[in-house]
Design a protein around this motif. Structure first.
Motif, short mmCIF file in Angstrom:
data_model
loop_
_atom_site.label_atom_id
_atom_site.label_comp_id
_atom_site.label_asym_id
_atom_site.label_seq_id
_atom_site.Cartn_x
_atom_site.Cartn_y
_atom_site.Cartn_z
N ALA A 95 12.57 15.95 6.56
CA ALA A 95 11.87 17.18 6.98
C ALA A 95 10.36 17.06 6.85
O ALA A 95 9.62 17.75 7.56
CB ALA A 95 12.37 18.37 6.17
N ASP A 96 9.88 16.18 5.94
CA ASP A 96 8.44 16.04 5.73
C ASP A 96 7.89 14.75 6.33
O ASP A 96 6.77 14.37 6.06
CB ASP A 96 8.13 16.08 4.23
CG ASP A 96 6.68 16.43 3.96
OD1 ASP A 96 6.14 17.30 4.66
OD2 ASP A 96 6.07 15.81 3.05
N HIS A 97 8.70 14.06 7.14
CA HIS A 97 8.27 12.81 7.78
C HIS A 97 7.60 13.11 9.12
O HIS A 97 7.83 14.16 9.73
CB HIS A 97 9.46 11.89 8.05
CG HIS A 97 10.07 11.29 6.83
ND1 HIS A 97 10.20 11.96 5.63
CD2 HIS A 97 10.59 10.05 6.62
CE1 HIS A 97 10.80 11.16 4.74
NE2 HIS A 97 11.03 10.00 5.32
N LEU A 121 0.83 -1.19 0.00
CA LEU A 121 0.00 0.00 0.00
C LEU A 121 0.87 1.25 0.00
O LEU A 121 2.02 1.23 0.48
CB LEU A 121 -0.90 0.00 1.23
CG LEU A 121 -1.88 -1.18 1.35
CD1 LEU A 121 -2.63 -1.11 2.68
CD2 LEU A 121 -2.86 -1.19 0.18
N PRO A 122 0.35 2.36 -0.51
CA PRO A 122 1.12 3.60 -0.49
C PRO A 122 1.32 4.11 0.93
O PRO A 122 0.53 3.81 1.83
CB PRO A 122 0.26 4.57 -1.31
CG PRO A 122 -1.12 4.01 -1.23
CD PRO A 122 -0.97 2.52 -1.16
N VAL A 123 2.38 4.89 1.14
CA VAL A 123 2.68 5.46 2.45
C VAL A 123 2.44 6.97 2.37
O VAL A 123 3.22 7.69 1.73
CB VAL A 123 4.15 5.18 2.86
CG1 VAL A 123 4.45 5.80 4.22
CG2 VAL A 123 4.42 3.68 2.86
N PRO A 124 1.38 7.46 2.99
CA PRO A 124 1.08 8.90 2.88
C PRO A 124 2.17 9.79 3.45
O PRO A 124 2.51 10.82 2.88
CB PRO A 124 -0.23 9.07 3.66
CG PRO A 124 -0.77 7.70 3.81
CD PRO A 124 0.38 6.76 3.78
N ARG A 125 2.69 9.41 4.62
CA ARG A 125 3.77 10.17 5.24
C ARG A 125 4.68 9.21 6.00
O ARG A 125 4.24 8.59 6.97
CB ARG A 125 3.22 11.25 6.19
CG ARG A 125 4.31 12.24 6.65
CD ARG A 125 3.71 13.33 7.54
NE ARG A 125 2.67 14.08 6.89
CZ ARG A 125 2.86 15.02 5.97
NH1 ARG A 125 4.09 15.33 5.60
NH2 ARG A 125 1.84 15.65 5.43
#
Length: 382
Positions: free
Chosen positions: A291-293, A265-269
């Protein structure tokens, strides 16, 4: 026949205070694309559809839209409740939902009554074993001698096998169950089900069926070819940072289980952890990659930095968890009585500041503490 095994959606859960509804709808809605691309006949959800027994209106809305997308893509849906769900609420309109291809298997009393799906090879019986809390379940089963989780799940599977034995030869079987099976690996985001004894049950309880779609543990796991956890579709704790979130594509042929394949499945964040002194973390360009995790940060400064989370979030807006563990410091547990014995209020207060911050109170701070203590003493005399 092709089934998509999922579980532990936990719609409505937050991540360290951050709302996840948009991410949940994006990932779960994407299951509809898998249904269409892989020609899936049914999607099964093995418990914990919601994160709370009484979900918010927004969580119910997300679930409704996701289930509609899956149904519109051509799959029937079978759901059994987990320990986070309210079985009566989830199954309130089960009879009406069945007409639209949504099967809510929430009744403990009727868990041996399957949803019957058909393909070119004949019937597939899909049974749902809701989360069984031992004390209420043994009352429903009418057997006070059933011991713990193993006892009630064993009785559930005995009833299922008895029903299956009465069905036409060649009937294939799938069981949805929300349980902690021996050999499974837990993570930090699962609520304990250790009510009244050991929560684990042996995998042998699920022998005699073609596939057991397990729910409760949040990491995808293979306990046997026919016995698997799909895990949660999103990470709900930093202990899941290395999980490859996925679902199982299960194929049944005339002889039973023909094969199982993973679909990631995709990982949104993504999740990440950082460790170091605050100023170093703020300045090091190497950390730009995360930085966006969602971040869990462990600070090693000898003294607890002031306003550390606010400063971190200026550079890492999704930093959500912070711990202070000064490097080289060894905590020596002390009893409360030992810590305060022989000290006046001012000494106890200063000792507390030093303990939680890692540095002694300054002269200015000591003066403020004296003033505050004097005011309290004055009010007590009044």
């Amino acid at each position: 026949m092709r089934l998509l095994h999922t579980s532990d959606w936990h719609v409505g859960r937050t991540f360290h205070g951050r709302d996840l509804l948009a991410e949940q709808e994006s990932v779960l809605g994407g299951l509809a694309d898998l249904v269409a691309d892989e020609r899936v006949d049914a999607v099964v959800v093995s418990g914990d559809l919601y994160d709370r027994a009484v979900p918010s209106a927004e969580a119910v809305g997300v679930c409704g839209r996701v289930l509609r997308r899956i149904s519109d893509a051509g799959a029937r849906i079978v759901i059994t409740p987990g320990n986070h769900d309210s079985a009566p609420r989830l199954g309130a309109f089960a009879d009406f939902a069945t007409a639209g291809g949504l099967h809510l298997l929430t009744s403990v009393r009727d868990l041996h009554t399957p949803v019957l799906l058909e393909d070119a090879h004949g019937p597939v019986a899909v049974y749902g074993v809701p989360y069984l809390e031992p004390d209420p379940a043994r009352v429903v089963f009418g057997d006070p001698g059933l011991k713990g989780h193993s006892g009630v799940i064993g009785e559930a599977m005995r009833r299922i096998r008895a029903d299956l034995a009465r069905r036409p030869a060649g009937t294939r079987s799938v069981v949805l169950a929300h349980a902690f099976v021996i050999g499974g690996e837990s993570s930090d985001s699962e609520r304990t089900i250790a009510v009244g004894g050991v929560p684990h049950v042996p995998g042998a309880l699920f022998d005699g069926v073609d596939y057991a779609a397990l729910g409760h543990l949040h990491g995808p796991q293979v306990l046997a070819e026919h016995l698997r956890y799909s895990g949660s579709p999103l990470a709900y704790s930093f202990s899941e940072a290395r999980h490859r979130k996925s679902v199982w594509l299960v194929e049944l042929d005339a002889g039973g289980l023909a094969g199982v394949e993973r679909r990631e499945l995709p990982v949104p964040r993504p999740l990440a952890t950082l460790r170091g002194a605050l100023e170093e973390l703020l300045a090091d360009p190497a950390h730009e990659a995360v930085a966006d995790h969602f971040l869990s940060v462990e600070l090693t400064d000898p003294a607890r930095p002031i306003d550390a989370m606010r400063r971190l979030q200026k550079r890492f807006p999704h930093a959500v968890h912070l711990e202070w563990r000064p490097q080289g410091r060894v905590e020596v547990p002390r009893k409360y009585g030992d810590a305060v014995r022989g000290r006046d209020d001012e000494a106890v207060s200063c000792c507390f500041v030093a303990t939680v911050r890692g540095t002694e109170a300054t002269e200015t701070e000591q003066a403020m503490l004296r003033t505050a203590l004097a005011e309290v003493a004055g009010k007590e005399r009044d």
